[in-house]
Each structure stands twice: as C-alpha cells, then as structure tokens.
Design a protein around this motif. Structure first.
Motif, PDB file in Angstrom:
ATOM      1  N   PHE A 120      15.819  44.112  32.872  1.00 46.28           N
ATOM      2  CA  PHE A 120      15.642  43.234  34.025  1.00 46.28           C
ATOM      3  C   PHE A 120      16.539  42.008  33.908  1.00 46.28           C
ATOM      4  N   VAL A 121      16.538  41.395  32.720  1.00 46.59           N
ATOM      5  CA  VAL A 121      17.333  40.183  32.490  1.00 46.59           C
ATOM      6  C   VAL A 121      18.827  40.491  32.625  1.00 46.59           C
ATOM      7  N   GLN A 122      19.280  41.583  32.001  1.00 46.16           N
ATOM      8  CA  GLN A 122      20.701  41.905  32.027  1.00 46.16           C
ATOM      9  C   GLN A 122      21.182  42.356  33.404  1.00 46.16           C
ATOM     10  N   ALA A 123      20.303  42.912  34.205  1.00 51.92           N
ATOM     11  CA  ALA A 123      20.694  43.285  35.570  1.00 51.92           C
ATOM     12  C   ALA A 123      21.088  42.036  36.353  1.00 51.92           C
ATOM     13  N   ILE A 124      20.359  40.961  36.145  1.00 56.47           N
ATOM     14  CA  ILE A 124      20.656  39.709  36.852  1.00 56.47           C
ATOM     15  C   ILE A 124      21.848  38.983  36.211  1.00 56.47           C
ATOM     16  N   MET A 125      21.898  38.972  34.876  1.00 52.46           N
ATOM     17  CA  MET A 125      22.982  38.272  34.186  1.00 52.46           C
ATOM     18  C   MET A 125      24.342  38.934  34.445  1.00 52.46           C
ATOM     19  N   ALA A 126      24.370  40.236  34.658  1.00 55.23           N
ATOM     20  CA  ALA A 126      25.636  40.921  34.946  1.00 55.23           C
ATOM     21  C   ALA A 126      26.238  40.424  36.258  1.00 55.23           C
ATOM     22  N   ILE A 127      25.391  40.243  37.264  1.00 56.83           N
ATOM     23  CA  ILE A 127      25.872  39.746  38.550  1.00 56.83           C
ATOM     24  C   ILE A 127      26.311  38.293  38.424  1.00 56.83           C
ATOM     25  N   LYS A 128      25.582  37.497  37.628  1.00 53.45           N
ATOM     26  CA  LYS A 128      25.964  36.109  37.398  1.00 53.45           C
ATOM     27  C   LYS A 128      27.323  36.036  36.688  1.00 53.45           C
ATOM     28  N   SER A 129      27.538  36.892  35.686  1.00 55.15           N
ATOM     29  CA  SER A 129      28.820  36.922  34.969  1.00 55.15           C
ATOM     30  C   SER A 129      29.956  37.334  35.889  1.00 55.15           C
ATOM     31  N   LEU A 130      29.676  38.256  36.780  1.00 55.28           N
ATOM     32  CA  LEU A 130      30.675  38.701  37.748  1.00 55.28           C
ATOM     33  C   LEU A 130      31.101  37.536  38.643  1.00 55.28           C
ATOM     34  N   TYR A 131      30.128  36.767  39.072  1.00 46.12           N
ATOM     35  CA  TYR A 131      30.395  35.613  39.928  1.00 46.12           C
ATOM     36  C   TYR A 131      31.204  34.540  39.197  1.00 46.12           C
ATOM     37  N   GLU A 132      31.023  34.408  37.881  1.00 54.58           N
ATOM     38  CA  GLU A 132      31.700  33.370  37.098  1.00 54.58           C
ATOM     39  C   GLU A 132      33.057  33.804  36.555  1.00 54.58           C
ATOM     40  N   ALA A 133      33.414  35.068  36.649  1.00 51.31           N
ATOM     41  CA  ALA A 133      34.660  35.578  36.084  1.00 51.31           C
ATOM     42  C   ALA A 133      35.864  34.939  36.784  1.00 51.31           C
ATOM     43  N   LYS A 134      36.721  34.304  36.001  1.00 51.37           N
ATOM     44  CA  LYS A 134      37.846  33.544  36.573  1.00 51.37           C
ATOM     45  C   LYS A 134      38.889  34.446  37.214  1.00 51.37           C
ATOM     46  N   THR A 135      39.168  35.593  36.608  1.00 50.01           N
ATOM     47  CA  THR A 135      40.161  36.479  37.214  1.00 50.01           C
ATOM     48  C   THR A 135      39.643  37.057  38.530  1.00 50.01           C
ATOM     49  N   VAL A 136      38.340  37.269  38.624  1.00 45.40           N
ATOM     50  CA  VAL A 136      37.754  37.750  39.885  1.00 45.40           C
ATOM     51  C   VAL A 136      37.863  36.659  40.947  1.00 45.40           C
ATOM     52  N   LYS A 137      37.604  35.421  40.565  1.00 46.12           N
ATOM     53  CA  LYS A 137      37.723  34.312  41.516  1.00 46.12           C
ATOM     54  C   LYS A 137      39.137  34.214  42.069  1.00 46.12           C
ATOM     55  N   ILE A 138      40.127  34.407  41.199  1.00 52.13           N
ATOM     56  CA  ILE A 138      41.522  34.265  41.622  1.00 52.13           C
ATOM     57  C   ILE A 138      41.979  35.463  42.450  1.00 52.13           C
ATOM     58  N   HIS A 139      41.788  36.669  41.926  1.00 48.99           N
ATOM     59  CA  HIS A 139      42.405  37.846  42.527  1.00 48.99           C
ATOM     60  C   HIS A 139      41.553  38.539  43.594  1.00 48.99           C
ATOM     61  N   VAL A 140      40.239  38.417  43.521  1.00 45.70           N
ATOM     62  CA  VAL A 140      39.398  39.082  44.508  1.00 45.70           C
ATOM     63  C   VAL A 140      38.918  38.093  45.567  1.00 45.70           C
ATOM     64  N   LEU A 141      38.444  36.930  45.111  1.00 47.89           N
ATOM     65  CA  LEU A 141      37.925  35.943  46.055  1.00 47.89           C
ATOM     66  C   LEU A 141      39.009  35.053  46.642  1.00 47.89           C
ATOM     67  N   GLY A 142      40.227  35.121  46.091  1.00 41.11           N
ATOM     68  CA  GLY A 142      41.366  34.420  46.663  1.00 41.11           C
ATOM     69  C   GLY A 142      41.416  32.919  46.400  1.00 41.11           C
ATOM     70  N   GLN A 143      40.748  32.449  45.357  1.00 39.00           N
ATOM     71  CA  GLN A 143      40.801  31.026  45.050  1.00 39.00           C
ATOM     72  C   GLN A 143      42.134  30.683  44.380  1.00 39.00           C
ATOM     73  N   ASN A 144      42.568  29.441  44.546  1.00 31.13           N
ATOM     74  CA  ASN A 144      43.819  28.994  43.932  1.00 31.13           C
ATOM     75  C   ASN A 144      43.646  28.830  42.436  1.00 31.13           C
ATOM     76  N   ALA A 145      44.701  29.137  41.692  1.00 28.98           N
ATOM     77  CA  ALA A 145      44.670  29.051  40.227  1.00 28.98           C
ATOM     78  C   ALA A 145      44.991  27.634  39.775  1.00 28.98           C
ATOM     79  N   ASP A 146      44.134  26.690  40.128  1.00 31.53           N
ATOM     80  CA  ASP A 146      44.301  25.321  39.664  1.00 31.53           C
ATOM     81  C   ASP A 146      42.938  24.762  39.272  1.00 31.53           C
ATOM     82  N   GLY A 147      42.949  23.640  38.617  1.00 27.32           N
ATOM     83  CA  GLY A 147      41.698  23.055  38.146  1.00 27.32           C
ATOM     84  C   GLY A 147      41.107  23.909  37.036  1.00 27.32           C
ATOM     85  N   ASP A 148      39.879  24.325  37.209  1.00 27.99           N
ATOM     86  CA  ASP A 148      39.198  25.171  36.222  1.00 27.99           C
ATOM     87  C   ASP A 148      39.832  26.551  36.096  1.00 27.99           C
ATOM     88  N   LEU A 149      40.534  26.982  37.126  1.00 25.37           N
ATOM     89  CA  LEU A 149      41.127  28.315  37.142  1.00 25.37           C
ATOM     90  C   LEU A 149      42.590  28.317  36.697  1.00 25.37           C
TER      91      LEU A 149
END
Length: 186
Positions: A120-149
């Motif tokens: 149960f815990v890992q099912a939720i943490m996997a989605i949280k990790s997916l949301y926090e993944a920097k390469t996903v933020k840049i390449h899938v969500l289209g955020q700019n690679a500046d600041g934290d990224l």
C-alpha cells in the motif's frame, strides 16, 4: 521541509492510513496488489517514455562538472565530461533501476514474509517519486531546465541536511583538470 523529511512524513502518514485498511479481506488485498502493480507499471512506462524522448531530442550540448567526492574519504571530486543526452539517460536509468529494486524488495516482503502494508505504501510512493523525477519534469512535463532542474542535478539534502552537490563553477573544473593532467604526467 527538505525532501527526505517530506518523504518520511508522507511514508508515516500513509502507514497510519494503511493500518485502517482491512488487509484480511481477500478482495481488499487483491485491490492493493493491483494498485501496487499498476503504480510500478505506470512508473516504468513513464520512465521508458522519458528515455525515448531524451533519445529523440539528442541534445549533444557538452556538460562538465566535478562530481562530489566521498565525504568519508579525503579524495577530491572526479571530473565528468558528458553530453546532456547521456546525462539525462543515466539519470533516467537510475530511476528505472530504483523501480526494479523496489519491486524485488516488495516481492520478498510480500511473497516470502507475507507483509501487506508495504504494498500500500509503495503504491503511493511510486507515484510520488514519478512526480518528483527531474528528467520527467523536463522531458515529459515540458518544464525548463533551470533552477532546481539545472543540470547537473543537485543531489538534494540528506536526512540531516548534508548534501554533496556536483560543482559546476569554472575554478573547480579547472582544478580537477589540473589534477588529471598531473596524474597523466607521472
């Protein structure tokens, strides 16, 4: 609140929530198993999709940084010269390995030791990790690679606030290049 403390707080909160779930009911247990497998599958699909996006962009921009040395030894950091494409692919590969490691651990905990709450815990943490993944933020969500990224990605503070971030300043890179040159001359 820093990342590890946030993860700890979320994990503890989810564990408290998991105590209220009636895992003795076979139907509930099956739903939790399905949720766990689905979250891991979604994570893998998104990470592999991210890898394909990185390969499609084929960003050959040079990236130089000094990797932080081991804090337990007195060794200086190592100079790394790579491309943005290769760096992003290696970071995404680490995320994929993390999913496989998590699945192996959960397989042992659930199938061999018969623990159900970690699913149960890992099912939720996997989605949280997916949301926090920097390469996903840049390449899938289209955020700019500046600041934290900004590459190279900062390692993030540990549980007690310690951090070993890569150095990108010109002085650190030149000093690492001099060390490498001195070793080659010997």
């Amino acid at each position: 609140m820093n990342g590890p403390m946030q993860n700890l707080a979320i994990s503890l909160g989810v564990m408290q929530l998991a105590r209220k779930v009636p895992f003795e009911d076979p139907q509930v247990l099956d739903y939790v198993r399905i949720a766990y497998v689905a979250s891991q599958a979604i994570s893998l699909v998104v990470y592999y999709y991210t890898s394909s996006k990185i390969k499609a962009k084929n960003d050959q921009t040079m990236l130089k940084y000094v990797e932080a040395g081991n804090p337990m030894s007195q060794e200086p950091g190592k100079l790394v010269t790579t491309t943005v494409r290769d760096y992003d692919l290696s970071e995404t590969s680490k995320l994929i390995k993390g999913v496989y490691t998590s699945v192996a651990m959960m397989g042992f905990l659930h199938l061999y030791l018969k623990y159900t709450q970690p699913l149960f815990v890992q099912a939720i943490m996997a989605i949280k990790s997916l949301y926090e993944a920097k390469t996903v933020k840049i390449h899938v969500l289209g955020q700019n690679a500046d600041g934290d990224l900004k590459r190279p990605f900062k390692a993030g503070a540990g549980l007690f606030g310690a951090s070993a971030d890569p150095q990108t300043d010109k002085a650190a890179i030149e000093e690492a290049e001099k060390r490498i040159g001195a070793k080659k001359e010997e």
